[in-house]
Design a protein around this motif. Structure first.
Motif, PDB file in Angstrom:
ATOM      1  N   VAL A  27      -3.393  38.128 -47.165  1.00 50.85           N
ATOM      2  CA  VAL A  27      -2.727  38.943 -48.486  1.00 50.85           C
ATOM      3  C   VAL A  27      -1.239  38.675 -48.435  1.00 50.85           C
ATOM      4  CG1 VAL A  27      -2.892  41.043 -49.870  1.00 50.85           C
ATOM      5  CG2 VAL A  27      -4.874  40.004 -48.930  1.00 50.85           C
ATOM      6  N   GLY A  28      -0.576  39.474 -47.287  1.00 51.17           N
ATOM      7  CA  GLY A  28       0.868  39.342 -46.671  1.00 51.17           C
ATOM      8  C   GLY A  28       1.626  38.391 -46.616  1.00 51.17           C
ATOM      9  N   ILE A  29       0.703  36.664 -46.730  1.00 49.33           N
ATOM     10  CA  ILE A  29       1.493  36.011 -46.643  1.00 49.33           C
ATOM     11  C   ILE A  29       0.913  34.550 -47.794  1.00 49.33           C
ATOM     12  CG2 ILE A  29       2.075  36.147 -44.113  1.00 49.33           C
ATOM     13  CD1 ILE A  29      -0.305  34.009 -43.594  1.00 49.33           C
ATOM     14  N   LEU A  30       0.352  35.107 -48.276  1.00 44.82           N
ATOM     15  CA  LEU A  30      -0.007  34.273 -50.186  1.00 44.82           C
ATOM     16  C   LEU A  30       0.757  33.999 -50.846  1.00 44.82           C
ATOM     17  CD1 LEU A  30      -3.353  35.786 -51.506  1.00 44.82           C
ATOM     18  CD2 LEU A  30      -3.173  34.077 -49.615  1.00 44.82           C
ATOM     19  N   PRO A  31       1.806  34.785 -50.571  1.00 42.95           N
ATOM     20  CA  PRO A  31       3.231  33.815 -51.477  1.00 42.95           C
ATOM     21  C   PRO A  31       3.691  32.780 -50.690  1.00 42.95           C
ATOM     22  CG  PRO A  31       3.401  36.124 -51.928  1.00 42.95           C
ATOM     23  CD  PRO A  31       2.263  35.779 -50.600  1.00 42.95           C
ATOM     24  N   GLN A  32       4.081  32.821 -49.365  1.00 39.96           N
ATOM     25  CA  GLN A  32       4.117  32.250 -48.373  1.00 39.96           C
ATOM     26  C   GLN A  32       3.457  30.504 -48.328  1.00 39.96           C
ATOM     27  OE1 GLN A  32       5.346  35.011 -45.453  1.00 39.96           O
ATOM     28  NE2 GLN A  32       6.416  33.354 -43.992  1.00 39.96           N
ATOM     29  N   ILE A  33       2.341  30.825 -48.119  1.00 42.27           N
ATOM     30  CA  ILE A  33       1.327  29.708 -48.080  1.00 42.27           C
ATOM     31  C   ILE A  33       1.222  28.983 -49.372  1.00 42.27           C
ATOM     32  CG2 ILE A  33      -1.558  29.286 -48.440  1.00 42.27           C
ATOM     33  CD1 ILE A  33      -1.666  31.692 -46.148  1.00 42.27           C
ATOM     34  N   ALA A  34       1.983  29.479 -50.851  1.00 49.37           N
ATOM     35  CA  ALA A  34       1.828  28.237 -52.143  1.00 49.37           C
ATOM     36  C   ALA A  34       2.773  27.513 -52.557  1.00 49.37           C
ATOM     37  CB  ALA A  34       1.995  30.211 -53.273  1.00 49.37           C
ATOM     38  N   GLU A  35       4.014  28.683 -51.574  1.00 49.57           N
ATOM     39  CA  GLU A  35       5.249  27.896 -51.382  1.00 49.57           C
ATOM     40  C   GLU A  35       5.472  26.368 -50.664  1.00 49.57           C
ATOM     41  OE1 GLU A  35      10.053  28.378 -50.643  1.00 49.57           O
ATOM     42  OE2 GLU A  35       8.327  30.260 -50.169  1.00 49.57           O
ATOM     43  N   HIS A  36       4.818  26.677 -49.460  1.00 45.48           N
ATOM     44  CA  HIS A  36       4.346  25.671 -48.277  1.00 45.48           C
ATOM     45  C   HIS A  36       3.122  24.638 -48.833  1.00 45.48           C
ATOM     46  CE1 HIS A  36       4.516  24.267 -43.850  1.00 45.48           C
ATOM     47  NE2 HIS A  36       3.098  24.269 -44.547  1.00 45.48           N
ATOM     48  N   PHE A  37       2.556  25.361 -49.202  1.00 41.66           N
ATOM     49  CA  PHE A  37       1.574  23.629 -49.434  1.00 41.66           C
ATOM     50  C   PHE A  37       1.458  23.249 -50.886  1.00 41.66           C
ATOM     51  CE2 PHE A  37      -0.581  25.642 -46.099  1.00 41.66           C
ATOM     52  CZ  PHE A  37      -1.308  24.128 -45.105  1.00 41.66           C
ATOM     53  N   GLN A  38       3.024  24.057 -52.215  1.00 44.00           N
ATOM     54  CA  GLN A  38       2.729  23.497 -52.691  1.00 44.00           C
ATOM     55  C   GLN A  38       2.029  23.693 -53.788  1.00 44.00           C
ATOM     56  OE1 GLN A  38       6.230  22.567 -54.316  1.00 44.00           O
ATOM     57  NE2 GLN A  38       7.062  23.655 -52.419  1.00 44.00           N
ATOM     58  N   ILE A  39       1.333  24.608 -53.996  1.00 47.36           N
ATOM     59  CA  ILE A  39       0.043  25.203 -54.932  1.00 47.36           C
ATOM     60  C   ILE A  39       0.503  26.330 -55.482  1.00 47.36           C
ATOM     61  CG2 ILE A  39      -1.573  23.941 -53.509  1.00 47.36           C
ATOM     62  CD1 ILE A  39      -2.345  26.697 -52.542  1.00 47.36           C
ATOM     63  N   SER A  40      -0.072  27.267 -56.298  1.00 42.57           N
ATOM     64  CA  SER A  40      -0.255  28.073 -57.151  1.00 42.57           C
ATOM     65  C   SER A  40      -0.824  29.544 -56.088  1.00 42.57           C
ATOM     66  CB  SER A  40      -0.546  27.939 -58.427  1.00 42.57           C
ATOM     67  OG  SER A  40      -1.784  28.367 -58.236  1.00 42.57           O
ATOM     68  N   THR A  41       0.285  30.834 -56.679  1.00 40.75           N
ATOM     69  CA  THR A  41      -0.846  31.303 -55.807  1.00 40.75           C
ATOM     70  C   THR A  41      -1.887  32.000 -55.924  1.00 40.75           C
ATOM     71  OG1 THR A  41       1.325  32.704 -55.750  1.00 40.75           O
ATOM     72  CG2 THR A  41       0.030  34.198 -55.736  1.00 40.75           C
ATOM     73  N   MET A  46      -7.394  31.630 -53.010  1.00 45.15           N
ATOM     74  CA  MET A  46      -8.851  31.312 -52.450  1.00 45.15           C
ATOM     75  C   MET A  46      -8.985  31.364 -51.126  1.00 45.15           C
ATOM     76  SD  MET A  46      -9.204  27.642 -54.148  1.00 45.15           S
ATOM     77  CE  MET A  46     -10.618  27.169 -53.800  1.00 45.15           C
ATOM     78  N   LEU A  47      -8.409  31.252 -50.111  1.00 40.14           N
ATOM     79  CA  LEU A  47      -8.507  32.095 -49.005  1.00 40.14           C
ATOM     80  C   LEU A  47      -9.089  33.015 -48.804  1.00 40.14           C
ATOM     81  CD1 LEU A  47      -5.193  30.519 -47.982  1.00 40.14           C
ATOM     82  CD2 LEU A  47      -7.477  29.409 -47.333  1.00 40.14           C
ATOM     83  N   VAL A  48      -8.606  34.531 -50.070  1.00 37.49           N
ATOM     84  CA  VAL A  48      -9.628  35.686 -49.622  1.00 37.49           C
ATOM     85  C   VAL A  48     -10.821  35.628 -50.586  1.00 37.49           C
ATOM     86  CG1 VAL A  48      -8.750  38.041 -50.495  1.00 37.49           C
ATOM     87  CG2 VAL A  48      -7.176  36.588 -49.902  1.00 37.49           C
ATOM     88  N   SER A  49     -10.685  35.161 -51.501  1.00 37.50           N
ATOM     89  CA  SER A  49     -12.179  35.411 -52.561  1.00 37.50           C
ATOM     90  C   SER A  49     -13.456  34.682 -51.887  1.00 37.50           C
ATOM     91  CB  SER A  49     -11.654  35.041 -53.619  1.00 37.50           C
ATOM     92  OG  SER A  49     -11.583  33.795 -53.836  1.00 37.50           O
TER      93      SER A  49
END
Length: 374
Positions: A27-41, A46-49
């Motif tokens: 949860v604490g790195i979702l924004p970084q994941i979104a930025e890294h893979f160029q996807i929406s937050t 989905m990685l959580v849900s």
């Protein structure tokens, strides 16, 4: 000898911390994941849900599938899968690959928890089982409270890759601890799948399941909006809220152990009084939650009572099916996740349509339902 046996819970608890950190730390790195893979937050979410959905749906079935295997081998095997999964996640070339690497071990999450609780309880005398299981729950408490900020800090200070590698290393250390210190735990008398499923015909078990589910819903309907409440109602800033989260978690470790003592002493009385105590705290939050100093005192007590609810509801549910401890624990894991989902949803509804201060009433409503079932 008992002290040595009691120590056995700690490698298992470290594994619990690692798995919970894998589930919630992201949860604490979702924004970084979104930025890294160029996807929406929301896509990254989905990685959580999806992880939680797999746990809720597959828990009992996966536990049944592994019910005849040596418990030590299961604990070690699951940790090995999580260590490898996080290692691969660190180097995932695409978001689809990351989703795959993350979701595959989710099927084994409830298996580890179910076996961990049963193994911890069976490693000591019956009167000490609740206390030993509480030590395993400490790993869960620390993972929930500290996992998110630690993972977020590592991701911010180093890299997204480092955050996944941290989780992989935790699992590897826990794996070594279990391999070195946990004795072989063979299943002495394996029940058939049909015999294990017959516990589902017990009406009392379903009442206990409902009570546990409603208690978890009561816990998370308010706790899920902990930060929002402190910011909007109490008027605390982000840094103070972070300190309050740590304070909440620290008192929760104490609460786990105290609740275990009460459960060991008188299980029925403890479960009867638990909703009343938590309900009283929610009423205090509603009445004086806008005052900072009283709220800090409430948070300390709330943290202890909150995490105590995990061991209380787990013991209450599994007490009705002592002949199938792993399967009963898998039911707890699945319905606990269902409770979290229900609680978060209703708490969110109260927040959106009735205001932040009113979310405590969603918790009270679930506590009334739990008391009826008890």
């Amino acid at each position: 000898m008992q002290t040595k046996k009691s120590f056995l819970a700690f490698p298992i608890a470290l594994g619990v911390f690692g798995i919970i950190n894998t589930e919630f730390g992201i949860v604490g790195i979702l924004p970084q994941i979104a930025e890294h893979f160029q996807i929406s937050t929301s896509q990254a979410g989905m990685l959580v849900s999806m992880f939680a959905l797999i746990i809720a749906v597959s828990g009992p079935f996966m536990t049944l599938l592994f019910s005849g295997i040596n418990r030590k081998k299961i604990l070690a095997g699951v940790l090995a899968v999580f260590a490898i999964s996080n290692l691969f996640s660190a180097f995932a070339p695409t978001f689809t690959a990351l989703l795959l690497f993350r979701l595959l071990p989710a099927f084994l999450h409830p298996v580890y928890f179910s076996v961990a609780f049963a193994a911890a309880a069976s490693s000591v005398a019956k009167e000490q089982s609740a206390t030993t299981v509480a030590k395993v729950f400490i790993g869960l408490t620390v993972g929930m409270v500290i996992g998110v900020p630690i993972t977020s800090f590592i991701g911010d200070q180093f890299s997204l890759k480092a955050a996944f590698l941290f989780s992989s290393i935790i699992h590897a250390i826990a794996l070594v601890g279990i391999a070195a210190f946990i004795p072989s735990l063979p299943v002495k008398s394996k029940l058939s799948y049909g015999e294990q499923l017959t516990i589902l015909t017990k009406p009392q078990l379903w009442l206990n399941i409902a009570a546990a589910c409603f208690i978890l819903a009561a816990l998370y309907s308010v706790y899920s909006y902990f930060a929002e409440y402190l910011k909007v109602v109490t008027g605390m800033n982000g840094k103070i809220v972070s300190v309050m989260l740590v304070l909440f978690g620290a008192s929760g470790i104490f609460g786990n152990l105290q609740a275990a003592k009460y459960v060991s002493k008188n299980r029925v009385k403890t479960i009867v009084f638990y909703p009343l105590v938590l309900g009283a705290i929610y009423l205090l939050i509603f009445c004086i939650g806008s005052y900072s100093i009283p709220m800090i005192a409430i948070i300390i007590v709330w943290g202890a009572v909150f995490t105590g609810g995990l061991i209380v509801s787990q013991t209450w549910l599994t007490s009705e099916a002592p002949e199938t401890p792993e399967f009963a624990n898998s039911l707890f894991v699945s319905f606990a996740n269902l409770g979290v989902t229900l609680g978060t949803a209703l708490g969110g509804w109260f927040l959106a349509y009735m205001g932040t201060r009113q979310i405590t009433w969603s918790g009270v409503l679930f506590l009334v339902l739990a008391s009826v079932c008890i």
